[in-house]
Design an enzyme around this catalytic site. Structure first.
Site, PDB file in Angstrom:
ATOM      1  N   SER A 155      -6.941   3.388  -0.012  1.00 28.40           N
ATOM      2  CA  SER A 155      -6.446   2.411   1.277  1.00 28.40           C
ATOM      3  C   SER A 155      -6.905   3.113   2.115  1.00 28.40           C
ATOM      4  O   SER A 155      -7.261   4.875   1.867  1.00 28.40           O
ATOM      5  CB  SER A 155      -5.086   2.475   1.231  1.00 28.40           C
ATOM      6  OG  SER A 155      -4.859   2.128   2.447  1.00 28.40           O
ATOM      7  N   TYR A 168       3.239   5.703   0.589  1.00 31.49           N
ATOM      8  CA  TYR A 168       1.765   4.564   0.000  1.00 31.49           C
ATOM      9  C   TYR A 168       0.883   5.819   0.300  1.00 31.49           C
ATOM     10  O   TYR A 168      -0.089   5.651  -0.619  1.00 31.49           O
ATOM     11  CB  TYR A 168       1.749   3.329   1.315  1.00 31.49           C
ATOM     12  CG  TYR A 168       1.130   3.073   0.233  1.00 31.49           C
ATOM     13  CD1 TYR A 168       0.942   1.788   0.283  1.00 31.49           C
ATOM     14  CD2 TYR A 168      -0.126   2.830   1.692  1.00 31.49           C
ATOM     15  CE1 TYR A 168      -0.250   0.880  -0.182  1.00 31.49           C
ATOM     16  CE2 TYR A 168      -1.146   1.913   1.584  1.00 31.49           C
ATOM     17  CZ  TYR A 168      -1.421   1.093   0.953  1.00 31.49           C
ATOM     18  OH  TYR A 168      -2.073  -0.423   0.805  1.00 31.49           O
TER      19      TYR A 168
END
Length: 275
Positions: A155, A168
């Site tokens: 990401s 995350y």
């Protein structure tokens, strides 16, 4: 001839979103697919996960392209279920060439207020789940002796910090160095390993109330339009969220002959989000 004609790809998180898009795009280019996803519930995840119907739709879309697919339910935290799905697919298709470790979750929470379960579920799925995926699948590529390619979905959050994403971001950043180590370890087998780093993508993981609130904490009940207004400020190009196929095109480039000498890299698809 398609760009991955005759090859077999194992894809996690394939029931919808980026995983389904990758399965369809590779099938369009001639690949057969081994697809897994889970229909279970993860209590710390604030949006519905995939359903059996979602996975069945991926099957329908791949078969509509006249390609073969073996689709099974498997949680990436469950090595036994993952291994069984891969082994069944390899037995059916006779080979494995590509692994797309794509499955992941999102559960926005502030660092000091998130629960231990929220932290642990994130690490177990988004980081350890990738290791388990590759541990059970890559030996089949090695056994084939033809080389292959691995693409791990990381990401932009691995490279650019935003509040309420410590778990995350930690998981996604961990994937980067793990991929570099694997790229070195498996180079002798002509297996390439890369990470892909999208900005926001219009999937169910993003298009939900929890993400809208993450982007618009100033509003009590933000809508998708409110989210997009904020997301537009993060990307330098005039787009609020990419489409899954935008990421699939980069994945295809990395696993096809066009990417035959690309390994150990972080491929950013962020509409200028880092700038």
């Amino acid at each position: 001839m398609g760009r991955v004609e005759g090859k077999v790809a194992f894809i996690t998180g394939a029931a919808r979103g980026q995983g389904r898009s990758h399965a369809v795009r590779l099938a369009e280019e001639g690949a057969d697919i081994i697809a897994v996803d889970t229909t279970g519930k993860v209590d710390s995840v604030p949006y519905p996960l995939a359903t059996a119907e979602d996975l069945a739709e991926t099957v329908r879309l791949v078969e509509a392209l006249d390609r073969r697919i073996v689709a099974r339910e498997a949680d990436v935290r469950d090595s036994t279920a993952l291994a069984a799905a891969v082994e069944e697919g390899v037995a059916e298709f006779g080979r494995l060439d590509i692994v797309l470790a794509n499955a992941g979750i999102s559960s926005p929470a502030s660092t000091l207020e998130m629960s231990e379960d929220t932290w642990q579920d994130m690490i177990d799925i988004n980081l350890t789940g990738v290791w388990k995926t590759l541990k059970v699948s890559v030996p089949h590529i090695i056994a084939g002796g033809r080389g292959g390619a691995v693409v791990i979905t990381s990401s932009l959050a691995a490279l650019y910090a935003n509040p309420n994403t410590a778990h995350y971001s930690a998981a996604k950043a961990g994937l980067v160095q793990m991929a570099k180590v694997m790229a070195k370890e498996w180079a002798e087998h002509s297996i390439r390993v890369n990470t892909v780093h999208p900005t926001t993508v219009a999937t169910e993981m993003i298009l939900n109330d929890a993400t809208y609130k993450l982007f618009r904490p100033d509003l009590e009940h933000p809508t998708r339009a409110d989210f997009e207004e904020a997301a537009l400020t993060l990307n330098r190009l005039p787009v609020a969220a990419l489409e899954p196929r935008d990421i699939s095109e980069t994945v295809l480039h990395l696993v096809a002959d066009s990417g035959r000498y690309i390994t150990g890299t972080t491929q950013v698809v962020d509409a200028g989000g880092q700038l």
